[in-house]
Each structure stands twice: as C-alpha cells, then as structure tokens.
Design a protein around this motif. Structure first.
Motif, PDB file in Angstrom:
ATOM      1  N   ILE A   1     -47.268  47.045   8.955  1.00 18.09           N
ATOM      2  CA  ILE A   1     -46.531  46.344  10.011  1.00 18.09           C
ATOM      3  C   ILE A   1     -46.626  47.084  11.345  1.00 18.09           C
ATOM      4  O   ILE A   1     -46.776  46.397  12.393  1.00 18.09           O
ATOM      5  CB  ILE A   1     -45.168  46.280   9.572  1.00 18.09           C
ATOM      6  CG1 ILE A   1     -45.183  45.086   8.584  1.00 18.09           C
ATOM      7  CG2 ILE A   1     -44.440  45.507  10.832  1.00 18.09           C
ATOM      8  CD1 ILE A   1     -43.670  44.975   7.725  1.00 18.09           C
ATOM      9  N   GLU A   2     -46.379  48.214  11.374  1.00 21.65           N
ATOM     10  CA  GLU A   2     -46.505  49.311  12.444  1.00 21.65           C
ATOM     11  C   GLU A   2     -47.862  49.251  12.988  1.00 21.65           C
ATOM     12  O   GLU A   2     -48.117  49.050  14.352  1.00 21.65           O
ATOM     13  CB  GLU A   2     -45.985  50.690  12.129  1.00 21.65           C
ATOM     14  CG  GLU A   2     -44.575  50.740  11.855  1.00 21.65           C
ATOM     15  CD  GLU A   2     -44.381  52.167  11.409  1.00 21.65           C
ATOM     16  OE1 GLU A   2     -45.199  52.893  11.310  1.00 21.65           O
ATOM     17  OE2 GLU A   2     -43.159  52.302  10.977  1.00 21.65           O
ATOM     18  N   GLN A   3     -48.916  49.324  12.310  1.00 19.06           N
ATOM     19  CA  GLN A   3     -50.120  49.425  12.828  1.00 19.06           C
ATOM     20  C   GLN A   3     -50.816  47.878  13.431  1.00 19.06           C
ATOM     21  O   GLN A   3     -51.309  47.853  14.523  1.00 19.06           O
ATOM     22  CB  GLN A   3     -51.282  49.706  11.731  1.00 19.06           C
ATOM     23  CG  GLN A   3     -51.332  51.352  11.587  1.00 19.06           C
ATOM     24  CD  GLN A   3     -52.653  51.652  10.993  1.00 19.06           C
ATOM     25  OE1 GLN A   3     -52.600  52.154   9.992  1.00 19.06           O
ATOM     26  NE2 GLN A   3     -53.511  51.461  11.440  1.00 19.06           N
ATOM     27  N   LEU A   4     -50.005  46.666  12.910  1.00 20.77           N
ATOM     28  CA  LEU A   4     -50.258  45.591  13.472  1.00 20.77           C
ATOM     29  C   LEU A   4     -49.592  45.238  14.569  1.00 20.77           C
ATOM     30  O   LEU A   4     -50.027  44.684  15.667  1.00 20.77           O
ATOM     31  CB  LEU A   4     -50.081  44.330  12.327  1.00 20.77           C
ATOM     32  CG  LEU A   4     -51.069  44.284  11.079  1.00 20.77           C
ATOM     33  CD1 LEU A   4     -50.215  43.208  10.237  1.00 20.77           C
ATOM     34  CD2 LEU A   4     -52.317  43.752  11.739  1.00 20.77           C
ATOM     35  N   SER A   5     -48.381  46.025  14.521  1.00 22.68           N
ATOM     36  CA  SER A   5     -47.477  45.818  15.835  1.00 22.68           C
ATOM     37  C   SER A   5     -48.198  46.432  17.212  1.00 22.68           C
ATOM     38  O   SER A   5     -47.858  45.871  18.273  1.00 22.68           O
ATOM     39  CB  SER A   5     -46.176  46.465  15.643  1.00 22.68           C
ATOM     40  OG  SER A   5     -45.490  45.763  14.616  1.00 22.68           O
ATOM     41  N   ASN A   6     -49.157  47.490  16.809  1.00 24.45           N
ATOM     42  CA  ASN A   6     -49.668  48.083  17.863  1.00 24.45           C
ATOM     43  C   ASN A   6     -50.819  47.162  18.752  1.00 24.45           C
ATOM     44  O   ASN A   6     -51.056  47.642  19.753  1.00 24.45           O
ATOM     45  CB  ASN A   6     -50.316  49.269  17.500  1.00 24.45           C
ATOM     46  CG  ASN A   6     -49.091  50.427  17.235  1.00 24.45           C
ATOM     47  OD1 ASN A   6     -48.050  50.306  17.721  1.00 24.45           O
ATOM     48  ND2 ASN A   6     -49.622  51.339  16.422  1.00 24.45           N
TER      49      ASN A   6
ATOM     50  N   GLU B   1     -43.553  42.308  19.386  1.00 23.89           N
ATOM     51  CA  GLU B   1     -42.363  41.796  19.984  1.00 23.89           C
ATOM     52  C   GLU B   1     -41.243  41.434  19.000  1.00 23.89           C
ATOM     53  O   GLU B   1     -40.043  41.963  19.079  1.00 23.89           O
ATOM     54  CB  GLU B   1     -42.652  40.256  20.887  1.00 23.89           C
ATOM     55  CG  GLU B   1     -41.634  40.024  21.735  1.00 23.89           C
ATOM     56  CD  GLU B   1     -42.018  38.843  22.498  1.00 23.89           C
ATOM     57  OE1 GLU B   1     -41.127  37.910  22.535  1.00 23.89           O
ATOM     58  OE2 GLU B   1     -43.229  38.801  23.019  1.00 23.89           O
ATOM     59  N   MET B   2     -41.637  40.930  17.919  1.00 23.12           N
ATOM     60  CA  MET B   2     -40.754  40.752  16.671  1.00 23.12           C
ATOM     61  C   MET B   2     -40.255  42.397  16.322  1.00 23.12           C
ATOM     62  O   MET B   2     -39.044  42.355  15.990  1.00 23.12           O
ATOM     63  CB  MET B   2     -41.386  39.934  15.601  1.00 23.12           C
ATOM     64  CG  MET B   2     -41.733  38.576  15.835  1.00 23.12           C
ATOM     65  SD  MET B   2     -42.547  37.720  14.659  1.00 23.12           S
ATOM     66  CE  MET B   2     -41.296  37.540  13.457  1.00 23.12           C
ATOM     67  N   TYR B   3     -41.067  43.136  16.235  1.00 29.51           N
ATOM     68  CA  TYR B   3     -41.067  44.365  15.667  1.00 29.51           C
ATOM     69  C   TYR B   3     -39.906  45.084  16.734  1.00 29.51           C
ATOM     70  O   TYR B   3     -39.051  45.806  16.080  1.00 29.51           O
ATOM     71  CB  TYR B   3     -42.196  45.236  15.458  1.00 29.51           C
ATOM     72  CG  TYR B   3     -42.275  46.683  14.627  1.00 29.51           C
ATOM     73  CD1 TYR B   3     -41.650  46.901  13.508  1.00 29.51           C
ATOM     74  CD2 TYR B   3     -42.218  47.611  15.440  1.00 29.51           C
ATOM     75  CE1 TYR B   3     -41.504  48.111  12.669  1.00 29.51           C
ATOM     76  CE2 TYR B   3     -42.068  49.029  14.927  1.00 29.51           C
ATOM     77  CZ  TYR B   3     -41.724  48.987  13.538  1.00 29.51           C
ATOM     78  OH  TYR B   3     -41.286  50.336  13.065  1.00 29.51           O
ATOM     79  N   LEU B   4     -40.129  45.050  17.910  1.00 28.90           N
ATOM     80  CA  LEU B   4     -39.439  45.698  18.927  1.00 28.90           C
ATOM     81  C   LEU B   4     -37.825  45.093  18.947  1.00 28.90           C
ATOM     82  O   LEU B   4     -36.891  46.007  19.387  1.00 28.90           O
ATOM     83  CB  LEU B   4     -40.041  45.832  20.136  1.00 28.90           C
ATOM     84  CG  LEU B   4     -41.243  46.743  20.428  1.00 28.90           C
ATOM     85  CD1 LEU B   4     -41.879  46.486  21.755  1.00 28.90           C
ATOM     86  CD2 LEU B   4     -40.874  48.105  20.280  1.00 28.90           C
TER      87      LEU B   4
END
Length: 747
Positions: free
Chosen positions: A254-259, A266-269
C-alpha cells in the motif's frame, strides 16, 4: 443445417458403427471447442501478452500450464519430457531436441471470459529479434524470473526492449521449488538492477521442497493448488506463522502504491480505510503507466501459482483500448503522429502491422497485429511501402503450429495471412489513399560471421532457396559474398544462432553445409582528423570528368563510433548542390572496405567544405569518383586504428570454481564489471572482446565439471589491442600482396 447439427444427426444413424460414432463425437467436440475460441470478444475482454525472460527461466513450461488450465490443450507435456512429445509452443523438431525456444510462437485462449493472445518468446540472446518483434505488437508482458538465478543478463535485455516499446509488465518469480530459491533476493535485484518500483502481491508458503502454496496479500488468504495437475485451487486461512509477515507485506504494498498513485496516496494520507478494490484499482492504474511492477510467485513445473497469474493478467494488464498506438503520416513540413482508434468496428479504416514472416505449408505465412478497424476474408489490402494491392484469400488465427480459419478480424487481434509478399515491419491499410506507416521494429546488427561452404555442389539450388527463406524470416541473419576472399559469409547474433540455421538447412532443405572459423566484424576508424584536397580529372576526347573536393575526415566520439556521418558545409556554387549526393555516395561506398585491414570504416564524419567544378565536364559520377578518391587519399595519409565488438559476458559458476574462472576471463583480456555471490553460486560479469570468446564454452565446462554456463550480449565497439591490430593488418597485407608504407619508404 449447421455443421454441428449434421454431426449430431450422423452420430445416431447406426449404433453398430461405434468407431465412426466415436470419430464423429470427437469432431463434434473439436467444432464446439473451436467455436468457443473463435468467438470475438469486446475490447475490454482482450489481452495481448508476451512471456519473456532469460534462457531456462521456465517461459515455455509456464505457457504450457496456461494452455492446460484454460482448456486449450487436453494434456501437458514437458520441454524435455520422457514422452518425447515436447511442449505445445515448441513445435519445431530442433526446439524439442534441444529443449530451447528458437522461434516465438503465438496462440490464443480464454480465461474468465477474456480472450488472451499469447506470444512465447525465446530466452537465448542469439534469438533476441524474436522478442523484439513480439514486444513491438503486444500491450503487456509477463517477465518471468528464476527464483535461483534472479535478474540475469537476458532479463536486462528484455527489460530494455520493454522500455523501448513502453510495454507494461507483471513479474512472475518462478521455480520456487528449486534448491536455493529466494524470492526476496530476486525482488531486491528487480529493484536495484532494473530499477523497477516493485512489490509482492503474493508470498510463497515454504521454499524448495517445502513449497506448498501461496499467500494472496490483497485478499489476505492462502491458496493451495490441489488435484493431479494443480487444477483445483483451494482457499484457506493464512498459516499462523506467516500472518504477521503477510500483514507487513500488504502494508508495504500500500505504501509503495501510495508513492506513485495519486488517488491511493490521498486516501493513505487522509487515513481513509483502503479496501481490496482500492488496492487492485491502484495496481492496475500504476502498472499500465509503468510506474509500478506487481510481483507474483509460483512454480510452473509443480503447477502452483499459474491460475492466480492469469487472474493478474486479466485484472492488471491493459486491454488494446488502454494503450495509445500511433501511425506516422509523412508531410512536406515533417512527420505527423496520428493516434489510432482501437474501437472494434468497421467505422475506421483498417491499419495493421506485419511483424513476422514464416514459411508455412501453403506459402509465406505473415503474422499481423490489427491496430484499427476490421477486415473480412476476401477484402483487399494495400502495402504502404510498396503500394501493392493484395487480396485476403485465407484469414487465420494461430495456436502454435496449428492454423484456425476465421472470417473476420477486429482491432486488437493478432492473426496471420497467407500468400502476401512483404517484409517484416510493413504497414497494411484498407484505403489506398492512406499513406500511413507504423513505427518499424528495431533490428540489432549482426556481431559474428562464419564462412560457409556446401558439402555437395549439387545442393546450390536448395541452398539458395533455404538461405533466401531464412534471411527473409530473420532480419538478424545476413548472407553475403566476400569478393576479395571469394567466400560466402553467414552473419548472425552468435555461434548458436548460426549453428541452428546450418542444422535447419540440412533438415528442411537437404543441404548440409560446413561452417568455418567465425569472423568478427572489426571496424576501422581514424585516430585524428585528416584534411583532403582531391582532384579527379579525366579527359578522353569529348566530355571528360572533372571534380575537386576539399574538406576534413574526422573521428567521432566513442559513443558514436559505429556511425558514418556526411556533412555538407559548402557555401556558394563551387560544388553545385546537385552533385553533393554523389560525393556522399562516394564516401559511403569507399567506407564499405578500408585500406588498412580490409574491414568496414566506422566512427567517421566526412565534412565537405569546398571544391571546384567544370561547367561541361562535371557530373554526379565525377563527384562520386572524387569522393572515393578523397577517402583513398585519407586512408594513405591518416593514422588508423581497428575497433572490435566488446561483449558483456555473464558467467554463472559454483563458488568453489570462481578463482579459476576469473583467471580464465582475465586471460581473455576481460575487465570485471560486477560479481554477485549467493550461497553456493557466483555470478561474474565482465566486458570481453568478442574475438577472445570463441571456444570458451568448452574451457568453462571442463573447469567447472560441466556446471558453469555463460551468456553474452553486445555492448559497444572499442579499440583493439596493439598485438591484435598488428596481426590483422599483417594478415591483410600478406593476403593482398600489399607492401607496407614503411618498407616502401625504405626501398
């Protein structure tokens, strides 16, 4: 009455005719199966994929499993199986004997109501043009990596080809059952060596002999492949000892995709809960943009992980409508790029690219990719290069070496036509007014030549037929005749490449040949610029010949040392513009053979600065001869050096033999580039002149008790050693009775 109805009726005509009834039932099954696969799907349900990797990573075995699980074949066969049948996609007898893929093979199958066109490509560097042609026409690819070997030399080449054609890919780490398998190390190599932004979508449950299944990180469940051939996929809870790791890896995904994905980032932040559908959508978006590479795991030989790979192909790789394809339109002011419409209808005119030629049972078989519009059997097409009009007499789709007739083809389909005379890379259109052309296929230059002789002179006709067919099919194979040495030369990408074609000449055309010692494609270039002022003057009554050319021939930088550049820097009318092409032609003709060692000239810039002409006696021929004469003058006064091809050699050996192998490579004037040690194996990378590599495989195998293997690929041209240069020059001078310049001065 339809064919299927007739067959059903005949089956019940006479119950006593059991053999005939059985045959008809088989025919019925064939026709119903054919109808199933021949059905045309909507654009969203089409995937065009290639399976590419380093040699012996399991591409063909993986393709065989895909065909079995999708119901395309009834029984699986191994690449080097005991039943001597061989894999479906290795249809050539030589492929089955050697256990390697030589020619790329196409097929199409169905998975979850999606039509998947697949091209299985060779892994050996000698057949790299097959991979090049496949990736040119595909929308996505599966990059197969060996869990033991990781990222190898040909993996790097395939990655470069994917980048050239902007092809999105999935990575599949295969051979988890092998001793020394390490999926984490392979992922690290994928990140560091190929610079992929990659993360696991799956984890293996156990490695080597303990491999039992895989963990799906997105859905957080374990998958076990049961049944005789792993055809039953059983879902279960993740083993208790892997739950923490599975959660960590999912969070890492999820973190690598968020980058790289704005929406998921945006969802992750904002700390919005990320559900399975969000992750899958983000993987698809980033994979298509080539900003993220999903990594799947499995073992094709042990029938684990193939079905989930097929799901990933459907879920994450693009359909033809999601890929932008362009055609080039030539205009007076330049070239325009026209975006093609991939809608599966007859609204737009047909545009297709011929990407591969093959001699079939009924004449030349030409592989095509349809990029726009549709065609029907019986339609006419126009070749935009030759402007010839051809009629489609037979339209087929391919399943390895089997041909399946169809009546129409739509945008996004891969198909083949018979009886069309064309070259690889030609563009065909349905409207003769369209002067569009698709970007052609990159073809690497041959790096090795061997002399070729017929064992029997009576086979000349068969030889000419065979070599004509092979050079047309494979643009990296060249056949030339050296007038000076009076011998035929066969040029290709490596010793195996030429050996395969010599065997095919004997098998397919009954023409045994003898291959001589390989000849390397050396090049000659200048060490420093040389000025020229050459006058060509000839008078024999009537109009004569008069041309003077003045300028400089200078060496190019080392990164351009394979090119020949002509620059017209003339001002005024001393050299009329209509005669300048004659000077360029003279320069390029003279560059075909140097006067220093007899090899081609390269890495030179010919600057035409000034000259003179005569109003009556000057002509293009006169300036052509002046250009040639100027080059001869430069060759006699300039300081020359010889360039040789340098290869990147990757050697994989047991660690215990590493010292001996390094000594061998150094002895062959190799420069070590990189070393990578894993438990019991070492991978050495070195840059070595091609001239030093002949016969190395025998030496390597004897040193490593048959365990060592190596691959090599062309890197660049570089100046050769003084001893090699001296030897080549002396050999050329003796063969042509040339007196060295120093000796002439002495006399």
């Amino acid at each position: 009455m339809s064919m299927i109805t007739i067959l059903r009726y005949n089956i019940n005509l006479n119950p006593l005719l059991s053999h005939r009834s059985y045959t008809l039932k088989k025919n019925l099954l064939f026709f119903s199966s054919y109808a199933k696969y021949a059905e045309h799907k909507s654009l969203e349900k089409i995937r065009n994929i290639g399976i590419s990797a380093h040699i012996d990573s399991g591409k063909t075995t993986l393709t065989e499993r895909i065909l079995y699980y999708t119901g395309r074949i009834e029984k699986m066969h191994e690449v080097k199986g005991k039943d001597n049948v061989g894999a479906t996609m290795d249809s050539m007898e030589l492929e089955r004997q050697r256990g390697i893929t030589i020619q790329s093979a196409a097929t199409y199958t169905l998975w979850k109501d999606h039509n998947i066109n697949i091209i299985d490509t060779p892994g050996h560097v000698d057949f790299t043009v097959e991979v090049e042609r496949a990736l040119r026409v595909l929308d996505g690819a599966v990059l197969v990596l060996c869990a033991v070997g990781g990222v190898q030399s040909q993996t790097v080449t395939v990655h470069r080809q994917m980048k050239r054609y902007n092809v999105p890919c999935l990575a599949f780490i295969n051979k988890l059952d092998r001793l020394g398998a390490n999926h984490n190390r392979t992922l690290e190599q994928l990140k560091k060596k190929l610079r992929h932004n990659a993360a696991f979508l799956q984890l293996p449950i156990g490695l080597e002999g303990n491999n039992k299944g895989i963990v799906d990180l997105i859905h957080q469940k374990a998958l076990y492949f049961e049944g005789k051939y792993g055809e039953v996929v059983r879902e279960d809870e993740i083993p208790s000892d892997m739950r923490a790791e599975a959660q960590d890896k999912k969070q890492e995904l999820i973190e690598q995709l968020s980058n790289v994905d704005e929406k998921l980032g945006e969802m992750y932040l904002n700390e919005v809960q990320v559900v399975e559908a969000d992750i899958k959508d983000a993987v698809r978006r980033t994979c298509i943009k080539r900003t993220f590479t999903p990594v799947l795991v499995g073992t094709a030989l042990k029938n684990r992980g193939v079905q989930s790979l097929l799901d990933a192909v459907v879920d994450y790789l693009p359909n033809p409508g999601e890929v932008e394809n362009y055609a080039l339109l030539e205009k007076k002011e330049g070239v325009d790029k026209i975006l093609l419409n991939s809608e599966r209808s007859s609204t737009h005119p047909f545009i297709g690219l011929a990407f591969k030629l093959e001699a079939g049972r009924f004449g030349q078989l030409t592989y095509f990719r349809c990029y726009q519009g549709m065609i029907n059997k019986g339609d006419y097409l126009f070749n935009t290069r030759t402007h010839k009009k051809v009629r489609i007499q037979r339209l087929v789709r391919l399943h390895a070496n089997q041909l399946e007739d169809v009546n129409e083809i739509y945008a996004g389909d891969i198909f083949a036509l018979f009886g069309i005379d064309c070259a690889s890379g030609d563009t065909f259109v349905s409207d003769s007014k369209l002067s569009l052309s698709m970007e052609s296929i990159y073809v690497p230059e041959p790096v090795i030549s061997m002399s070729i002789q017929l064992k029997n002179n009576k086979d000349r006709d068969n030889f000419s037929k065979g070599i004509s067919r092979f050079t047309k099919e494979d643009p990296t194979l060249r056949h030339t005749y050296d007038v000076d040495n009076k011998e035929s030369l066969l040029s290709g990408m490596g010793e195996l490449h030429l050996e395969i074609y010599s065997q095919r000449l004997e098998r397919e055309f009954n023409c045994p040949i003898i291959l001589g010692k390989p000849k390397v494609s050396f090049r000659e270039t200048l060490r420093e610029p040389v000025e020229f002022n050459y006058l060509h003057k000839k008078q024999s009554g009537g109009a004569g010949q008069y041309a003077r050319v003045i300028g400089i021939v200078e060496p190019l930088p080392h990164e351009k040392n394979t090119e020949l550049i002509f620059c017209d820097e003339t001002i005024g009318t001393n050299v009329p513009k209509q005669f300048v092409p004659g000077v360029e032609r003279g320069f390029r003709t003279a560059a075909e053979k140097g006067y220093y060692s007899g090899h081609k000239l390269a890495g030179l810039r010919f600057r035409l600065i000034d000259g003179m002409h005569h109003c009556v006696d000057s002509s293009e021929l006169a300036f052509f001869l002046a250009g040639q004469g100027a080059m001869k003058e430069v060759s006699l006064t300039g300081s020359w050096q010889i360039l040789e091809p340098i290869m990147l050699v990757e050697v994989t050996v047991p660690t215990e033999h590493m010292g001996l192998v390094v000594a061998q490579l150094t002895k062959r004037h190799g420069v070590m580039v990189d070393t990578d040690n894993t438990e019991d194996w070492s991978t050495l990378k070195a840059e070595i002149p091609l001239n030093e590599m002949f016969g190395y495989i025998g030496e390597l195998r004897s040193t490593t008790q048959g365990k060592g293997e190596f691959t090599m690929e062309y890197v660049r041209y570089a100046p050769c050693l003084p001893s090699v240069e001296e030897s080549l020059v002396r050999e050329y001078q003796l063969a042509n009775n040339i007196v060295p310049v120093a000796q002439k001065k002495k006399n």
